[in-house]
Design a protein around this motif. Structure first.
Motif, PDB file in Angstrom:
ATOM      1  N   PRO A 222       0.871  -1.024   0.124  1.00  0.00           N
ATOM      2  CA  PRO A 222       0.105   0.063   0.145  1.00  0.00           C
ATOM      3  C   PRO A 222       0.896   1.342  -0.014  1.00  0.00           C
ATOM      4  N   VAL A 223       0.729   2.128  -0.942  1.00  0.00           N
ATOM      5  CA  VAL A 223       1.448   3.448  -1.180  1.00  0.00           C
ATOM      6  C   VAL A 223       1.561   4.336  -0.003  1.00  0.00           C
ATOM      7  N   ALA A 224       0.055   4.279   0.688  1.00  0.00           N
ATOM      8  CA  ALA A 224      -0.151   4.892   1.778  1.00  0.00           C
ATOM      9  C   ALA A 224       0.963   4.778   3.011  1.00  0.00           C
ATOM     10  N   PHE A 225       1.464   3.727   2.936  1.00  0.00           N
ATOM     11  CA  PHE A 225       2.244   3.449   4.116  1.00  0.00           C
ATOM     12  C   PHE A 225       3.860   3.206   3.800  1.00  0.00           C
ATOM     13  N   PHE A 226       3.938   2.567   2.212  1.00  0.00           N
ATOM     14  CA  PHE A 226       5.171   2.215   1.780  1.00  0.00           C
ATOM     15  C   PHE A 226       5.594   3.202   0.828  1.00  0.00           C
ATOM     16  N   GLY A 227       5.031   4.534   0.746  1.00  0.00           N
ATOM     17  CA  GLY A 227       5.415   5.444  -0.580  1.00  0.00           C
ATOM     18  C   GLY A 227       6.606   6.253  -0.236  1.00  0.00           C
ATOM     19  N   GLN A 228       7.079   6.118   0.944  1.00  0.00           N
ATOM     20  CA  GLN A 228       8.296   7.062   1.263  1.00  0.00           C
ATOM     21  C   GLN A 228       9.285   6.015   2.063  1.00  0.00           C
ATOM     22  N   THR A 229      10.421   6.607   2.043  1.00  0.00           N
ATOM     23  CA  THR A 229      11.574   5.726   2.724  1.00  0.00           C
ATOM     24  C   THR A 229      11.559   6.255   4.217  1.00  0.00           C
ATOM     25  N   ILE A 230      12.041   4.930   4.981  1.00  0.00           N
ATOM     26  CA  ILE A 230      12.324   5.412   6.380  1.00  0.00           C
ATOM     27  C   ILE A 230      13.503   6.759   6.754  1.00  0.00           C
ATOM     28  N   HIS A 231      14.347   6.884   5.578  1.00  0.00           N
ATOM     29  CA  HIS A 231      15.169   8.009   5.557  1.00  0.00           C
ATOM     30  C   HIS A 231      14.406   9.316   5.377  1.00  0.00           C
ATOM     31  N   ASP A 232      13.371   9.161   4.417  1.00  0.00           N
ATOM     32  CA  ASP A 232      12.825  10.611   3.973  1.00  0.00           C
ATOM     33  C   ASP A 232      11.794  11.027   5.270  1.00  0.00           C
ATOM     34  N   ARG A 233      11.575  10.129   6.100  1.00  0.00           N
ATOM     35  CA  ARG A 233      10.539  10.551   7.447  1.00  0.00           C
ATOM     36  C   ARG A 233      11.493  10.735   8.678  1.00  0.00           C
ATOM     37  N   GLY A 264      25.359   0.859   9.235  1.00  0.00           N
ATOM     38  CA  GLY A 264      24.521   0.090   8.180  1.00  0.00           C
ATOM     39  C   GLY A 264      23.026   0.406   8.239  1.00  0.00           C
ATOM     40  N   CYS A 265      22.622   1.652   8.618  1.00  0.00           N
ATOM     41  CA  CYS A 265      21.057   1.995   8.473  1.00  0.00           C
ATOM     42  C   CYS A 265      20.611   1.824   7.161  1.00  0.00           C
ATOM     43  N   LYS A 266      19.580   0.910   6.917  1.00  0.00           N
ATOM     44  CA  LYS A 266      18.996   0.704   5.437  1.00  0.00           C
ATOM     45  C   LYS A 266      17.845   1.888   5.277  1.00  0.00           C
ATOM     46  N   GLY A 267      17.686   2.601   6.285  1.00  0.00           N
ATOM     47  CA  GLY A 267      16.454   3.726   6.078  1.00  0.00           C
ATOM     48  C   GLY A 267      16.495   4.507   4.520  1.00  0.00           C
ATOM     49  N   PRO A 268      17.823   4.633   4.054  1.00  0.00           N
ATOM     50  CA  PRO A 268      17.632   5.248   2.582  1.00  0.00           C
ATOM     51  C   PRO A 268      16.826   4.447   1.524  1.00  0.00           C
ATOM     52  N   ILE A 269      16.940   3.213   1.674  1.00  0.00           N
ATOM     53  CA  ILE A 269      16.391   2.105   0.731  1.00  0.00           C
ATOM     54  C   ILE A 269      15.292   1.296   1.124  1.00  0.00           C
ATOM     55  N   THR A 270      14.699   1.756   2.352  1.00  0.00           N
ATOM     56  CA  THR A 270      13.635   0.935   2.754  1.00  0.00           C
ATOM     57  C   THR A 270      12.385   1.711   2.724  1.00  0.00           C
ATOM     58  N   TYR A 271      11.231   1.217   2.309  1.00  0.00           N
ATOM     59  CA  TYR A 271      10.118   1.994   2.252  1.00  0.00           C
ATOM     60  C   TYR A 271       9.149   1.217   3.319  1.00  0.00           C
ATOM     61  N   ASN A 272       8.973   1.955   4.359  1.00  0.00           N
ATOM     62  CA  ASN A 272       7.829   1.564   5.374  1.00  0.00           C
ATOM     63  C   ASN A 272       7.528   2.943   6.227  1.00  0.00           C
ATOM     64  N   ALA A 273       6.644   2.790   6.939  1.00  0.00           N
ATOM     65  CA  ALA A 273       5.992   4.006   8.066  1.00  0.00           C
ATOM     66  C   ALA A 273       6.463   3.796   9.265  1.00  0.00           C
ATOM     67  N   CYS A 274       7.696   3.223   9.702  1.00  0.00           N
ATOM     68  CA  CYS A 274       8.155   3.171  11.208  1.00  0.00           C
ATOM     69  C   CYS A 274       8.302   4.582  11.715  1.00  0.00           C
ATOM     70  N   ALA A 275       8.894   5.456  10.790  1.00  0.00           N
ATOM     71  CA  ALA A 275       9.457   6.715  11.266  1.00  0.00           C
ATOM     72  C   ALA A 275       8.356   7.555  11.610  1.00  0.00           C
ATOM     73  N   THR A 276       7.042   7.416  11.386  1.00  0.00           N
ATOM     74  CA  THR A 276       6.240   8.199  11.995  1.00  0.00           C
ATOM     75  C   THR A 276       4.889   7.277  12.505  1.00  0.00           C
ATOM     76  N   MET A 277       4.636   6.424  12.123  1.00  0.00           N
ATOM     77  CA  MET A 277       3.517   5.593  12.911  1.00  0.00           C
ATOM     78  C   MET A 277       4.177   4.994  14.265  1.00  0.00           C
ATOM     79  N   CYS A 296      13.553  -4.552   7.073  1.00  0.00           N
ATOM     80  CA  CYS A 296      12.990  -5.681   6.941  1.00  0.00           C
ATOM     81  C   CYS A 296      11.775  -5.907   6.005  1.00  0.00           C
ATOM     82  N   SER A 297      11.231  -4.402   5.323  1.00  0.00           N
ATOM     83  CA  SER A 297      10.003  -4.457   4.660  1.00  0.00           C
ATOM     84  C   SER A 297      10.415  -4.633   3.179  1.00  0.00           C
ATOM     85  N   GLU A 298      11.734  -4.815   2.909  1.00  0.00           N
ATOM     86  CA  GLU A 298      12.316  -4.902   1.353  1.00  0.00           C
ATOM     87  C   GLU A 298      12.459  -6.242   1.216  1.00  0.00           C
TER      88      GLU A 298
END
Lengths: 351, 136
Positions: A222-233, A264-277, A296-298
């Protein structure tokens, strides 16, 4: 509770006021990552929504996804089961067992033919049917039989979505993802190890509210939750932009909460909503607790090099994967990675 | 120690996410004054660092009005030190926070009596009066 009752009728019968219902709708909009201006539309849709039948199948998994679901705060698992869905089959949560449980699954399929949702956690082993069976039925046969009359299938967790840990190299059971097997139905992937509980409930709530599945990205998420990377948020992003990185887990940078890219943070290439939810009722998420994102969501996150290697040194095809990051950030990141590589080489040499 | 709240952690560092939001609030106040356009900001959708939510709450301060709603769990609604800027916090029946919002409006919608509730209340009042009449 009748499945023909609308949600509005159920809440009214429970004595929930209109104000309470508006509160429910406001938190639902928040859950679905919709703007607050959508609340009146959600109220109208939810008032007339009927509870869908849900069949949850568990294959090669660790029950972590169900553990996650039980931590959902909005809606709570109890609220979800009593108000929003009819959970007709779930190994961990159902009271029935043995033949009675399988009979409940078949009854739900017959009564709701073409309209029920199938949720699956765990991957399906194709190497040998005996690797994982339920009531003498192989995972493959149970999936195909149950999915046949479903409106849609939701793959919960990275194992169901991408093969996950059972599918990691050398994949001894021949584990595959649900999307590898189901091609004639919509399949929604909700990856994560485990997925964020509210993202699981949000997909169900979206189906309940609007009678349709959410918009998906190229991996079926779902784009609503996986539309941005962890890094972006990420709240630590400003430190990345300034080139301020933690070099070890106990240095000044780590204490000051600087960017964990070099650890080793994979935030720049990981799409998930952990950073806000976040997790645990919005308390924090791995980076906030001082640990790099594992990604883990990739797809194939387990096989993408060491968790503590910077993105640019892990086997990720770093350059292309990082293309979405801000140009300045990439330049800083590359410089940081080069420094980190030199540091690692030094450590190896000295060792 | 009984809860995480009792752990004495002090966060002095800012991650720079509060100031931009306060600017957004100021623009929302302008829209309310100029066009009667209300704004709702879902705080759960913003990437706050440790301590930033508390800092935001502190910067907005407390105004002269607060209300409590008891529906599907408690909700706390209060005006901040800046009139027209309301802090709303919804909790579920277990007491967990399920939503935090800033509403820039004259009165938050959830405080208004809703037609459905008014009608139901009127019906209950009517029944009570009929019952009393029948007893006499």
């Amino acid at each position: 509770m009748s499945k023909t009752q609308t949600l509005g009728e159920i809440l009214q019968a429970r004595g929930v006021s209109r104000r309470g219902f508006m509160k429910y709708c406001a938190t639902t909009a928040s859950l679905l990552a919709l703007p607050p201006s959508m609340v009146p539309h959600i109220a109208n849709a939810l008032e007339h929504a009927r509870r869908p039948s849900v069949i949850w199948l568990s294959f090669q998994e660790c029950t972590g996804c169900t553990e996650s679901l039980t931590r959902s705060a909005s809606p709570t698992l109890e609220g979800l089961i009593f108000d929003s869905i009819s959970l007709d089959y779930h190994h961990t949560l159902q009271a029935a067992s043995g033949d009675a449980a399988e009979a409940a699954r078949h009854a739900a399929m017959e009564e709701n033919m073409g309209n029920y949702l199938v949720l699956v956690d765990g991957s399906v082993p194709l190497g040998n049917p005996g690797f994982s069976t339920i009531a003498g039925t192989s995972n493959y046969d149970m999936l195909m039989e149950t999915a046949k009359g479903a409106a849609a299938v939701v793959a919960i967790g990275s194992c169901a979505a991408f093969g996950g840990i059972p599918g990691a190299d050398p994949n001894p059971t021949g584990a595959v993802a649900i999307r590898d097997l189901i091609s004639d139905k919509p399949v929604v992937n909700v990856p994560g190890c485990p997925p964020i509980p509210m993202v699981i409930t949000a997909v169900l709530t979206q189906f309940l509210t609007f009678g349709q599945l959410p918009e998906l990205d190229k991996h079926g998420r779902p784009v609503a939750f996986f539309g941005q990377t962890i890094h972006d948020r990420c709240y630590r992003r400003p430190f990345y932009e300034q080139g301020l990185f933690a070099e070890t887990f106990d240095d000044e940078g780590a204490r000051k909460g600087w960017c964990l890219y070099k650890l080793g943070c994979k935030g720049p290439i990981t799409y998930n909503a952990c950073a806000t939810m976040k997790w645990n009722q919005g308390t924090s998420f791995p980076i906030e607790s001082g640990h790099p994102c594992l990604g883990c969501s990739e797809p194939d996150f387990w096989d993408k090099g060491g968790f503590y290697n910077p993105v640019s040194t892990a086997s990720l095809g770093g350059g292309a994967a990082l293309a979405g990051a801000a140009a300045a950030g990439v330049a800083l990141g590359a410089a940081a990675a080069a420094l980190s590589r030199r540091r690692q080489a030094k450590i190896i040499k000295e060792g | 120690m009984t809860s995480l709240d009792n752990i004495n952690v002090q966060i002095h560092q800012s991650h720079g996410n509060v100031e931009p939001l306060l600017n957004e609030v100021m623009h929302a106040i302008d829209r309310l004054l100029e066009a009667e356009e209300p704004t709702v900001i879902d705080l759960a959708s913003l990437p706050f660092g440790p301590g930033e939510l508390e800092r935001l709450e502190e910067r907005l301060g407390r105004g002269e009005l607060r209300a409590e709603l008891d529906a599907l769990g408690a909700s706390h609604i209060r005006e901040t030190a800046y009139p027209g800027v309301w802090w709303l916090e919804h909790r579920n029946t277990a007491g967990d926070v399920v939503g935090r919002y800033l509403e820039i409006t004259r009165t938050p919608e959830i405080l208004m009596s809703q037609d459905a509730d008014i009608l139901a209340g009127r019906a209950r009042l009517g029944e009570m009066l009929e019952l009393k009449e029948a007893r006499q």
